[in-house]
Write an enzyme that holds these catalytic residues in place. Structure first.
Site, PDB file in Angstrom:
ATOM      1  N   SER A   1       0.853  -1.194   0.000  1.00 37.74           N
ATOM      2  CA  SER A   1       0.000   0.000   0.000  1.00 37.74           C
ATOM      3  C   SER A   1       0.882   1.235   0.000  1.00 37.74           C
ATOM      4  CB  SER A   1      -0.867   0.005   1.262  1.00 37.74           C
ATOM      5  OG  SER A   1      -1.466   1.264   1.459  1.00 37.74           O
TER       6      SER A   1
ATOM      7  N   TYR B   1      -1.332  -0.049  10.605  1.00 38.56           N
ATOM      8  CA  TYR B   1      -1.653  -0.483   9.234  1.00 38.56           C
ATOM      9  C   TYR B   1      -0.483  -0.170   8.295  1.00 38.56           C
ATOM     10  CZ  TYR B   1      -3.700  -0.947   4.630  1.00 38.56           C
ATOM     11  OH  TYR B   1      -3.918  -1.322   3.330  1.00 38.56           O
TER      12      TYR B   1
END
Ligand code: NDP
Ligand code: 8X3
Length: 252
Positions: free
Chosen positions: A139, A152
């Site tokens: 990501s 995250y």
């Protein structure tokens, strides 16, 4: 040419779109996720196009991952491509107020789950050797910090570094490794991150043009089909209407 792909998190978002993209090209599909009914629906949809094997799997469970790998039927045991896609974000609030359990869930899924699957399926990729690929879904959050990204983003930084390090060890085997790092994409991601807050999810995507699951599926398919002598190490992909922001400054 062996064209078998194993996809984690095939029940939604990028994973499901990738399953459809590979099926359209006649690849043999091994599809996994926790929601069995969605896997069954996908098998029904894609079976006319390609051979499909489904297995209900929580990637956090190392023993279950090993068992699924061991039980791959004849015709699915030698893999050309592994798409390590299963993952999630939780707790978009500041680090100082979130539950420790949510941090653990992200680490258990995005880090432990991804290494569980990679370890179990490496022999099946090495059996193909030249032309095989591991495609890890990282990501932009693993590269660029932002508020509420805490664990995250750190899990996705792990995905990036693990991908690079794997490349070093797999040099000479022919197995390639790529970290695909998408930016904002409209899937069930934000619904999961907010624990079901549909309005918050809709707000995030409203009035702009996020990436679609099909955009990322196309990138995954592209990477999997590159000539055997080409390894893209990292592919960072943002919507045209997303970019970085300025430094934040705390003032008196
Ligand atoms: P979705 O929520 O739509 O899909 C996530 C998938 O992961 C589902 O199929 C889900 O299946 C699966 N999954 C989650 N936890 C587990 C688990 N413990 N075991 C097995 N499967 C699991 O989100 P996306 O498609 O957006 O997310 C896919 C990947 O892309 C994730 O790794 C995410 O971090 C990453 N990503 C997403 C971005 C975005 O903006 N959407 C941007 C950058 C990266 P099930 O619930 O059935 O198990
Ligand atoms: C998801 C992309 O920007 O929400 O990994 O962190 S972002």
């Amino acid at each position: 040419m062996n064209k078998t792909v194993f996809i984690t998190g095939a029940t939604s978002g990028f994973g499901r779109a990738a399953a459809r993209r590979f099926a359209a090209d006649g690849w043999t599909l091994a599809l996994t996720g926790r929601r069995t009914e969605r896997l069954e629906a996908l098998r029904e949809e894609l079976s006319p196009l390609a051979p499909v094997h489904i297995a209900t799997l929580d990637v956090r469970d190392a023993a279950a991952v090993k068992a699924v790998a061991a039980a791959l039927p004849e015709g699915f045991r030698t893999l050309r491509t592994l798409v390590n896609n299963a993952g999630l974000a939780l707790a978009p609030q500041p680090a100082q107020v979130v539950a420790l359990e949510d941090w653990h869930t992200m680490i258990d899924t995005n880090v432990t789950g991804l290494v569980n699957v990679t370890h179990a399926l490496l022999p099946a990729l090495l059996a193909t050797g030249r032309g095989a690929s591991i495609i890890n879904i990282g990501s932009i959050s693993g590269q660029w910090p932002y508020p509420g990204n805490h664990v995250y983003g750190a899990t996705k930084a792990f995905v990036k570094q693990f991908s690079f390090n794997l490349r070093c060890d797999l040099l000479g085997t022919g197995v390639r490794v790529t970290d695909i790092a998408p930016g904002m994409s409209e899937t069930e991601f934000m619904l999961v991150r907010t624990k079901g807050d549909r309005a918050a999810s809709d707000r995030l995507y409203h009035g702009t043009e996020p990436l679609t699951p099909e955009d990322i599926a196309e990138q995954i398919f592209y990477v999997a089909n590159l000539p055997d002598n080409v390894n893209i190490n990292r592919l960072e992909v943002m919507p045209t209407r997303q970019a970085w922001s300025a430094y934040a400054i705390d003032r008196d």
